[in-house]
Motif scaffolding. Sequence first.
Motif, mmCIF file in Angstrom:
data_model
loop_
_atom_site.group_PDB
_atom_site.id
_atom_site.type_symbol
_atom_site.label_atom_id
_atom_site.label_comp_id
_atom_site.label_asym_id
_atom_site.label_seq_id
_atom_site.Cartn_x
_atom_site.Cartn_y
_atom_site.Cartn_z
ATOM 1 N N ALA A 134 3.358 49.392 -60.160
ATOM 2 C CA ALA A 134 2.517 48.357 -59.567
ATOM 3 C C ALA A 134 1.451 49.085 -58.760
ATOM 4 N N ALA A 136 -0.524 48.668 -56.415
ATOM 5 C CA ALA A 136 -0.843 47.790 -55.293
ATOM 6 C C ALA A 136 -1.995 48.325 -54.448
ATOM 7 N N ALA A 139 -5.025 46.960 -55.742
ATOM 8 C CA ALA A 139 -5.063 45.505 -55.881
ATOM 9 C C ALA A 139 -5.474 44.779 -54.604
ATOM 10 N N ARG A 160 -1.495 39.424 -52.639
ATOM 11 C CA ARG A 160 -2.052 40.348 -53.641
ATOM 12 C C ARG A 160 -1.003 41.383 -54.064
ATOM 13 N N CYS A 164 0.679 41.791 -57.793
ATOM 14 C CA CYS A 164 0.622 43.087 -58.467
ATOM 15 C C CYS A 164 2.015 43.522 -58.914
#
Length: 180
Positions: A134, A136, A139, A160, A164
């Motif tokens: 992920a 992140a 993101a 968010r 993600c």
Amino acid sequence: RVLPKVGQRLRQVVPESLAAPLRLWLVERRVQRLEAAALAAGGRRLADLPEAEARGFEAHLREVVELLQSHGVVPVLATYPTLGAEGQLEQHRLLVAHQRAWNPILSAPGLVRVAARLNAVIRGLAAERGLALAAAAAAVPLDEAHFADYVHYTDAGAERVAECVAGALEGAGLLEGGPP
């Protein structure tokens, strides 16, 4: 018991145009004192993560991944978003100063480099082991609408990150049947 009430009242009457620079000055002064104490105790100023620390982080992360896999758990790694980015440190100077108070020997640009280095380790291990990742850190927009401070998210930032991670889980086929 009186001082907090005085502080509250001052925050109500002092205009933000005066209060913001004062807050920044107080936090940066505190960081300078903390940094001086750390250096006097034998510490050294850092502009990046020492290689030994990065290797240690990677070794521990590998151990966690291997332990999980040995118990039949499918690890999913995630990069870690922080508010700092090259070219944005001045924009978030107060929040950066607050973060430096936790590790005063690390420079403000060093905060950015450490996060980038650790996230690179996470991405590298995920790629090497074929693990879901992920991303992140990529993101979450780097603004105060998504960060409550340098490392903690607002509800919008947490949303968010959750999206993600859910996307990484879904992309790896680890979610059954989708949302309830």
